[in-house]
Motif scaffolding. Sequence first.
Motif, short mmCIF file in Angstrom:
data_model
loop_
_atom_site.label_atom_id
_atom_site.label_comp_id
_atom_site.label_asym_id
_atom_site.label_seq_id
_atom_site.Cartn_x
_atom_site.Cartn_y
_atom_site.Cartn_z
N ILE A 8 0.75 -1.28 0.25
CA ILE A 8 0.01 0.25 -0.28
C ILE A 8 0.66 1.17 0.00
CG2 ILE A 8 -1.95 0.93 1.53
CD1 ILE A 8 -2.78 -1.20 2.70
N THR A 9 0.83 1.89 -0.72
CA THR A 9 1.39 3.74 -1.14
C THR A 9 0.81 4.40 -0.98
OG1 THR A 9 1.13 3.23 -3.46
CG2 THR A 9 3.40 2.03 -2.98
N SER A 10 -0.23 5.04 -0.93
CA SER A 10 -1.44 5.96 -0.88
C SER A 10 -2.08 6.11 0.13
CB SER A 10 -2.67 6.42 -1.98
OG SER A 10 -3.41 6.81 -1.82
N VAL A 11 -1.80 7.08 1.01
CA VAL A 11 -2.40 8.20 2.03
C VAL A 11 -3.69 7.83 2.32
CG1 VAL A 11 -0.31 8.88 3.46
CG2 VAL A 11 -1.82 9.89 1.32
N GLN A 12 -4.12 7.65 1.14
CA GLN A 12 -5.06 7.65 1.38
C GLN A 12 -6.89 6.71 0.54
OE1 GLN A 12 -7.05 10.84 0.90
NE2 GLN A 12 -5.11 11.62 1.02
N ASN A 13 -5.34 5.39 0.97
CA ASN A 13 -5.83 4.33 1.20
C ASN A 13 -6.94 4.03 2.30
OD1 ASN A 13 -5.87 0.88 2.02
ND2 ASN A 13 -5.49 0.79 0.11
N ALA A 14 -8.24 3.05 2.16
CA ALA A 14 -8.78 3.18 3.31
C ALA A 14 -8.79 2.44 4.35
CB ALA A 14 -10.90 2.37 3.14
N ARG A 15 -7.88 1.66 4.41
CA ARG A 15 -6.92 0.22 5.98
C ARG A 15 -6.05 1.63 6.53
NH1 ARG A 15 -5.03 -5.31 5.38
NH2 ARG A 15 -5.94 -4.91 6.95
N VAL A 16 -5.03 2.31 5.40
CA VAL A 16 -4.74 3.44 5.99
C VAL A 16 -5.31 4.24 6.45
CG1 VAL A 16 -3.23 4.94 5.40
CG2 VAL A 16 -2.46 3.22 4.29
N LYS A 17 -6.86 4.88 6.72
CA LYS A 17 -6.57 5.92 6.81
C LYS A 17 -7.99 5.99 7.90
CE LYS A 17 -8.86 8.88 3.12
NZ LYS A 17 -10.36 8.97 2.27
N ALA A 18 -8.10 3.97 8.11
CA ALA A 18 -8.67 3.64 9.42
C ALA A 18 -7.71 3.51 10.78
CB ALA A 18 -8.98 1.92 8.86
N TRP A 19 -6.04 2.60 9.90
CA TRP A 19 -5.29 2.60 11.22
C TRP A 19 -4.81 4.11 11.82
CZ3 TRP A 19 -1.52 -0.38 6.63
CH2 TRP A 19 -1.99 -2.14 6.96
N ALA A 20 -5.01 5.11 11.03
CA ALA A 20 -4.20 5.88 11.05
C ALA A 20 -5.17 6.71 12.35
CB ALA A 20 -4.11 7.50 10.23
N GLN A 21 -6.32 6.62 12.18
CA GLN A 21 -7.59 6.97 13.43
C GLN A 21 -6.90 5.82 14.47
OE1 GLN A 21 -11.54 5.65 11.85
NE2 GLN A 21 -11.70 7.11 9.97
N LEU A 22 -6.53 5.01 14.83
CA LEU A 22 -6.01 4.19 15.88
C LEU A 22 -5.12 5.22 16.68
CD1 LEU A 22 -6.07 0.78 14.78
CD2 LEU A 22 -7.46 1.63 15.54
N LEU A 23 -4.62 6.01 16.95
CA LEU A 23 -4.04 7.51 17.22
C LEU A 23 -4.91 7.96 17.67
CD1 LEU A 23 -1.47 8.31 14.33
CD2 LEU A 23 -0.70 6.75 15.86
N ASP A 24 -6.09 8.00 18.06
CA ASP A 24 -6.84 9.16 18.55
C ASP A 24 -8.01 7.89 19.27
OD1 ASP A 24 -8.84 11.74 19.43
OD2 ASP A 24 -10.42 10.67 17.79
N LYS A 25 -8.31 8.31 20.51
CA LYS A 25 -9.02 7.36 21.58
C LYS A 25 -10.36 7.30 20.65
CE LYS A 25 -10.25 6.70 26.41
NZ LYS A 25 -11.54 5.93 25.96
#
Length: 271
Positions: A8-25
Amino acid sequence: MTLLESSITSVQNARVKAWAQLLDKKGRDKQGQFIIEGVHLVQEALESGAAIETLVVAEDRQHELPDGLLKQAVDAGIECIAVSEQVLAKCTDTLTPQAAFAVLSKLDWSLDDFMRADSVGLVVVIDGIQDPGNLGTIIRSADAVGATGVLLGRGTVDLYNPKTVRSTMGSLFHLPIVQGELRDALPQAASQGIAIVTTSLQGKQSCYEYDFRQPVWFVVGNEGQGVSAEVSALATEHILIPMQGRAESLNAAMAATVVLFEAMRQRGIRF
């Protein structure tokens, strides 16, 4: 031949967005997952049999992983994915992220795991610790002394805060850590004959005089306010950490560590 399933190379990928949300409670609570960053924590999670769902590796830095780590993950049935440096940066909390992070389900412990009579020993109770580094350090100290578990009361910083997770250095995988209502749990423990102990400047007995060989739940309070009045009223013993210098008090994590290692000394150090 690579062991990584896809890239996965794009930060717009749906999985990437879901992972990034895990940085927030809010994202962690919604998904029931959290992130661990770095090779050491990934190794600790693998060795402890934690519920890793996905191992994410920087595509161009696979050589930074210890030999056999990827194969160990694949053999355990863990999804392994390669990503670009941009994706890695978006999904991690550190300024210079290591070559890997992992996505895990939240830990599945309950109060019963250390409430049972045959396992009650030394439980660390957290009443409102706010600093993630302090909480992580206390969990690490609890692990170091062989504590039975850690109970997190209301108002305590999130266990899965990235800074807390890093500060535990993997100890969160080594002993039960439970979130619960102290108003209910402490009286329940006391009714089983367990001592509920906290430190207080008004304590009459030194932590070096108190008998920690009995079943004990040791309460650690907030950095600024100490143990709340409501929880302090539930304690069966108030002890004092003696100090000979001019310092008025100790950092919460340091004070907890002093008491926990005294408890370990009394209970007998095993090699």
